[in-house]
Motif scaffolding. Structure first.
Motif, short mmCIF file in Angstrom:
data_model
loop_
_atom_site.label_atom_id
_atom_site.label_comp_id
_atom_site.label_asym_id
_atom_site.label_seq_id
_atom_site.Cartn_x
_atom_site.Cartn_y
_atom_site.Cartn_z
N VAL A 98 0.78 -1.30 0.13
CA VAL A 98 0.05 -0.02 -0.02
C VAL A 98 1.08 1.20 -0.11
CG1 VAL A 98 -1.56 1.43 1.42
CG2 VAL A 98 -2.05 -1.23 0.79
N SER A 99 1.90 1.38 0.69
CA SER A 99 2.96 2.59 0.94
C SER A 99 3.60 2.63 -0.54
CB SER A 99 3.96 2.14 1.88
OG SER A 99 3.46 1.85 3.24
N TYR A 100 3.95 1.50 -1.11
CA TYR A 100 4.64 1.78 -2.44
C TYR A 100 3.62 2.21 -3.42
CZ TYR A 100 6.89 0.17 -6.73
OH TYR A 100 7.33 -0.05 -7.95
N LEU A 101 2.34 1.77 -3.25
CA LEU A 101 1.42 2.24 -4.59
C LEU A 101 1.06 3.61 -4.34
CD1 LEU A 101 -0.99 -0.91 -4.51
CD2 LEU A 101 0.87 -0.35 -6.36
N GLU A 102 1.01 4.05 -3.00
CA GLU A 102 0.78 5.49 -2.82
C GLU A 102 1.70 6.31 -3.23
OE1 GLU A 102 0.48 5.35 1.72
OE2 GLU A 102 -2.07 5.08 1.53
N LYS A 103 3.14 5.77 -3.09
CA LYS A 103 4.29 6.87 -3.62
C LYS A 103 4.10 6.71 -5.21
CE LYS A 103 7.47 5.30 -0.32
NZ LYS A 103 8.16 3.98 -0.60
N LYS A 104 3.38 5.64 -5.68
CA LYS A 104 3.64 5.61 -7.29
C LYS A 104 2.47 6.57 -7.73
CE LYS A 104 7.06 3.22 -8.59
NZ LYS A 104 7.76 3.43 -9.88
N GLY A 105 1.55 7.03 -6.82
CA GLY A 105 0.46 7.94 -7.19
C GLY A 105 -0.85 7.03 -7.56
N VAL A 106 -0.91 5.77 -7.19
CA VAL A 106 -1.98 4.71 -7.46
C VAL A 106 -3.13 5.22 -6.13
CG1 VAL A 106 -3.00 2.42 -7.61
CG2 VAL A 106 -0.61 3.21 -8.65
N PRO A 107 -4.20 5.38 -6.55
CA PRO A 107 -5.19 5.54 -5.33
C PRO A 107 -5.59 4.16 -4.76
CG PRO A 107 -5.84 6.72 -7.56
CD PRO A 107 -4.95 5.83 -7.75
N VAL A 108 -5.41 4.12 -3.47
CA VAL A 108 -5.30 2.71 -2.99
C VAL A 108 -5.76 2.80 -1.62
CG1 VAL A 108 -2.96 2.80 -2.22
CG2 VAL A 108 -3.76 0.68 -2.42
N GLU A 109 -6.45 1.65 -1.15
CA GLU A 109 -6.57 1.49 0.17
C GLU A 109 -6.58 0.11 0.83
OE1 GLU A 109 -10.99 2.18 1.07
OE2 GLU A 109 -10.86 4.39 0.05
N SER A 110 -6.29 0.27 2.22
CA SER A 110 -5.77 -1.21 2.77
C SER A 110 -7.10 -1.66 3.45
CB SER A 110 -4.77 -0.91 3.92
OG SER A 110 -4.53 -1.80 4.75
N TRP A 111 -7.40 -2.84 2.97
CA TRP A 111 -8.61 -3.60 3.64
C TRP A 111 -8.10 -4.75 4.33
CZ3 TRP A 111 -14.17 -3.29 2.08
CH2 TRP A 111 -14.30 -1.97 1.70
N ARG A 112 -8.90 -5.50 5.27
CA ARG A 112 -8.62 -6.70 5.87
C ARG A 112 -10.11 -7.47 5.99
NH1 ARG A 112 -4.81 -6.71 10.11
NH2 ARG A 112 -5.17 -8.76 10.05
N PHE A 113 -9.98 -8.82 5.89
CA PHE A 113 -11.15 -9.65 6.64
C PHE A 113 -10.50 -10.60 7.49
CE2 PHE A 113 -13.16 -8.10 2.50
CZ PHE A 113 -14.31 -7.36 3.24
N PRO A 114 -11.14 -10.99 8.50
CA PRO A 114 -12.54 -10.28 8.94
C PRO A 114 -12.44 -8.83 9.12
CG PRO A 114 -11.65 -11.65 10.58
CD PRO A 114 -10.82 -11.93 9.52
N ASP A 115 -13.44 -8.24 8.79
CA ASP A 115 -13.53 -6.62 9.33
C ASP A 115 -14.06 -6.62 10.56
OD1 ASP A 115 -14.20 -4.08 9.85
OD2 ASP A 115 -14.85 -3.63 7.79
N ARG A 116 -13.59 -6.59 11.69
CA ARG A 116 -14.22 -6.82 13.04
C ARG A 116 -15.23 -5.62 13.53
NH1 ARG A 116 -9.84 -10.62 16.03
NH2 ARG A 116 -8.75 -11.31 14.25
N SER A 117 -14.82 -4.40 12.61
CA SER A 117 -15.75 -3.19 13.26
C SER A 117 -17.08 -3.35 13.10
CB SER A 117 -15.35 -1.87 12.57
OG SER A 117 -15.44 -2.28 10.99
N THR A 118 -17.72 -4.24 12.33
CA THR A 118 -19.28 -4.41 12.09
C THR A 118 -19.76 -5.42 13.06
OG1 THR A 118 -19.11 -6.27 10.60
CG2 THR A 118 -18.66 -4.26 9.58
#
Ligand code: DGP
Ligand code: NA
Ligand code: NA
Length: 210
Positions: free
Chosen positions: A31-51
């Motif tokens: 994710v850090s690398y893609l951000e540096k390359k200017g790629v719009p990116v988000e970090s996700w994970r499953f399970p998403d324990r917030s719901t």
């Protein structure tokens, strides 16, 4: 909707592997690398324990509640389903999602308990198909040596051996399998290469599949 009208879009990049294979740190690095390359990116994970579904899963994993194997399987799946439309919207709006665990964890961990693999796959059908699956390959014994497992339900060598066998049955030639015992930098380099190729294909209008 088969996604045939897609123009440029984000990529769905999924990380899979046994517990302690290095997924979480490598997905963060990507994710850090893609951000540096200017790629719009988000970090996700499953399970998403917030719901609220995620809270039930989290309590189960911490051994604070008991659920039968089928029930928890469907909860993990529901936890992905409840994020499906948000994921689709993000991808269509050009955002790349780097996801720590997805349906393959769902199938492998439940099949490792002895549930029928086809039954395990069923509730995953209709979720978005990843553009790239990165599998960080590590022997269960090696993973166990990495500072030991935590105290969650599945973090035991004998069980992880069974999970590894199930991942083997799911793994196909489209997966990017990387030896997780190589240096952190060399693992990262291999992931970067595959991810950049994937991102550029999606920018060119590769359709989104269910
Ligand atoms: P993590 O937050 O990535 O450490 O995942 C928590 C634990 O849950 C880990 O042992 C892997 C397992 N897991 C992740 N996804 C699923 C799933 O869909 N089904 C089952 N049964 N287990 C899963
Ligand atoms: Na874990
Ligand atoms: Na993890």
């Amino acid at each position: 909707d088969n996604g045939c009208n897609d123009k440029s879009r984000g990529s769905l990049i999924v990380f899979e592997g046994l517990d302690r294979c290095g997924k979480t740190s490598q997905s963060g690095r990507l994710v850090s690398y893609l951000e540096k390359k200017g790629v719009p990116v988000e970090s996700w994970r499953f399970p998403d324990r917030s719901t609220s579904v995620g809270e039930m899963i989290s309590s189960y994993l911490a051994n604070k509640s008991q659920l039968d194997d089928q029930t928890v399987h469907l909860l993990f799946s529901a936890n992905r389903w409840e994020k499906r439309s948000l994921m689709e919207n993000k991808l269509r709006s050009g955002i790349t999602l780097v996801v720590d665990r997805y349906s393959y964890s769902g199938v492998s961990f439940s099949a490792a308990k002895g549930l029928d693999i086809e039954w395990c796959k069923s509730p995953e059908r209709g979720l978005l198909a990843p553009d790239l699956v990165v599998y960080l390959d590590i022997a269960p014994e090696k993973a166990a040596e990495r500072g030991g497992y935590g105290s969650e339900r599945y973090e035991q060598l004998e069980f992880q051996r069974k999970v590894a066998q199930q991942y083997q049955t799911l793994c196909d030639s489209a997966w990017k399998v990387i030896d997780a015992c190589l240096s952190v930098d060399s693992v990262e380099e291999q992931i970067r290469e595959s991810a950049m190729e994937c991102v550029s294909n999606c920018l060119k209008g590769k359709p989104l599949f269910e």
